[in-house]
Design an enzyme around this catalytic site. Structure first.
Site, PDB file in Angstrom:
ATOM      1  N   SER A 121      39.255  23.878 -23.680  1.00  0.00           N
ATOM      2  CA  SER A 121      37.937  23.314 -23.929  1.00  0.00           C
ATOM      3  C   SER A 121      37.288  22.752 -22.668  1.00  0.00           C
ATOM      4  O   SER A 121      36.931  23.486 -21.773  1.00  0.00           O
ATOM      5  CB  SER A 121      38.050  22.249 -25.020  1.00  0.00           C
ATOM      6  OG  SER A 121      36.800  21.894 -25.505  1.00  0.00           O
ATOM      7  N   ASP A 154      34.555  30.702 -11.041  1.00  0.00           N
ATOM      8  CA  ASP A 154      33.386  31.576 -10.911  1.00  0.00           C
ATOM      9  C   ASP A 154      32.594  31.309  -9.640  1.00  0.00           C
ATOM     10  O   ASP A 154      32.003  32.227  -9.057  1.00  0.00           O
ATOM     11  CB  ASP A 154      32.472  31.412 -12.124  1.00  0.00           C
ATOM     12  CG  ASP A 154      32.936  32.239 -13.322  1.00  0.00           C
ATOM     13  OD1 ASP A 154      34.052  32.780 -13.266  1.00  0.00           O
ATOM     14  OD2 ASP A 154      32.178  32.315 -14.314  1.00  0.00           O
ATOM     15  N   LYS A 194      39.522  27.989 -25.941  1.00  0.00           N
ATOM     16  CA  LYS A 194      38.732  27.290 -26.941  1.00  0.00           C
ATOM     17  C   LYS A 194      37.347  27.039 -26.348  1.00  0.00           C
ATOM     18  O   LYS A 194      37.103  26.058 -25.686  1.00  0.00           O
ATOM     19  CB  LYS A 194      39.414  25.984 -27.325  1.00  0.00           C
ATOM     20  CG  LYS A 194      38.910  25.394 -28.639  1.00  0.00           C
ATOM     21  CD  LYS A 194      37.809  24.403 -28.421  1.00  0.00           C
ATOM     22  CE  LYS A 194      37.442  23.680 -29.700  1.00  0.00           C
ATOM     23  NZ  LYS A 194      36.343  22.718 -29.473  1.00  0.00           N
TER      24      LYS A 194
END
Length: 447
Positions: A355, A366, A380
């Site tokens: 999460s 990224d 999640k």
């Protein structure tokens, strides 16, 4: 009987509200702290911590069974209706007019059921749980006041239970994600990927994660019996675990003699950002050659905390994309003033990284701000809006899903580390940490 019917009709009014809320929020992932704290908190908790009081899972849910069908009626109408309805049925009607089938079924239960039915006080909760359960989303859940209080301790840093993070697998089974070091679960021999089939005498398959956790948690010094299924063991076996008080520091920090700074974040609670910043100030003052940011076993927390913590490492650009059921989206950009935006960085992740932790790890990966070492994260990628009701109960609604800066979906998939390093049982027994060792080696080689 009349009082029960009156109460039941009041319950149905509540159900209408719940059903409408479900339609409004829809499927997806909750938002951050978009709602006033006095009303609700949005969280992105993926896994839950097992602690002492009733476990992080709903305590009273029972396994569902297919009811025996009633006998077919002995006579059926011989003439079908000659005029089809010209007006489609109203999706939601007033309780007195739209729930005849409910009363019909309730009367049959009262007359025919061999066993105990919900009491007048329990009926509203049972009805709401039925509506919420029909969503099929393990993170959209209704918690009665007792269970809500139990679950609310997750981000407090201190609770009572067995000391493990868990998740609901796609097949509906409760899986141990990570037993916490030096806590009852690992001392009793639980391992990652163990499946919990039963808690004491209650079968838990099909429960929400909150229901299951609430059963496992309980007062420190009390035992709980878990029926465990392990992939390399032929038959399920029972494990008795004595609950204890679990005190988890939000942050653990160390300046190593080799010049590497180590920072571990255990949850994304309300103090996470402040404690991370305080620790970074102290570590960076000693001029480290690199930083290891440990998110292993971190089950998540508040979305706002995730954005703030990620901004300590990513100085600009997108941190995450939040997408709602109507395809609208909200983009969260890095906040200014990050303290560790240039130091060489390695992030440690594992199956317990979930999460909010995945938001931070995904943003770092990224943006190529650092590399991930460890094993695949939980996956999640949803956020729940936590609505506190007037009696202290909670309705947790999945409202959206989030995506990484490069628009990668994490829900059900997880993040793949840049360098996969496993921790074996032999490593644990020898008190070795090959993931941390690999991180340190990479940072030292690049200095």
């Amino acid at each position: 009987m009349s009082s029960l019917k009156k109460a039941s009709r009041q319950v149905l009014a509540v159900l209408l509200i719940v059903a409408a809320a479900g339609l409004f929020y829809g499927a997806g992932v909750g938002t951050g702290l978009h709602v006033a704290r006095s009303v609700s908190l949005a969280s992105i908790q993926p896994t839950a911590m097992l602690t002492a009081t009733p476990v992080p899972v709903q305590p009273t849910a029972t396994e569902t069974e297919t009811p025996t069908p009633l006998p077919a009626p002995t006579a059926t109408p011989t003439v079908p209706p000659t005029v089809p309805p010209t007006v489609p049925p109203t999706p939601v009607q007033a309780p007195d007019n739209g729930f005849e089938i409910f009363w019909e079924a309730w009367n049959l239960l009262q007359n025919q059921f061999y066993g105990e039915l919900p009491t007048e006080e329990e009926l509203p909760y049972a009805a709401i749980e039925g509506v919420v359960g029909a969503t099929g989303d393990p993170y959209t859940a209704f918690l009665d006041p007792v269970r809500a209080e139990i679950i609310s301790t997750d981000l407090s840093g201190s609770f009572e239970g067995i000391g493990a993070t868990v998740r609901i697998r796609p097949d509906g089974k409760l899986e141990i994600v990570q037993p916490l070091p030096d806590h009852p679960a690992i001392e009793a021999g639980l391992k990652p990927k163990d499946i919990v089939l039963r808690v004491d005498d209650v079968e838990i398959e099909g429960m929400t994660i909150y229901e299951a956790i609430a059963l496992i948690r309980g007062p420190a010094g009390t035992p709980v019996q878990l029926l465990i299924q392990r992939e390399d063991v032929e038959e399920p076996f029972e494990v008795e675990i004595w609950r204890a008080r679990i005190d988890m520091p939000v942050v653990e920090a160390e300046m190593r003699e080799d010049g590497i700074a180590y920072l571990k974040l255990n949850d994304f609670g309300q103090t996470a950002t402040r404690e991370v910043r305080d620790s970074l100030r102290e570590l960076l003052a000693e001029d480290p050659v690199g930083l290891v940011f440990d998110l292993r076993g971190n089950g998540g927390g508040y979305l706002s905390s995730a954005v703030e913590v990620a901004s300590q490492f990513v100085d600009q650009g997108t941190i995450l994309i939040e997408r709602f059921r109507d395809e609208t989206e909200r983009v969260y950009d890095a906040e200014s003033g990050g303290l560790a935006t240039e130091i060489p960085l390695v992030v440690l992740v594992d199956g317990g990284t979930a999460s909010a932790s995945e938001i931070v790890a995904g943003a770092i990966q990224d943006t190529e701000r650092g590399i991930l070492i460890g094993t695949k994260t939980l996956g999640k990628g949803s956020v729940q809006l936590v609505n506190t009701l007037s009696d202290g109960s909670q309705l947790r609604v999945t409202t959206a899903r989030w995506f990484t800066p490069n628009d990668r979906a994490i829900h059900g998939t997880g993040l793949e580390p840049d360098l996969e390093v496993e921790v074996t049982d032999e490593d644990l027994e020898a008190d070795l940490d090959p993931q941390l060792e690999q991180a340190i080696s990479i940072l030292l080689e690049g200095k």
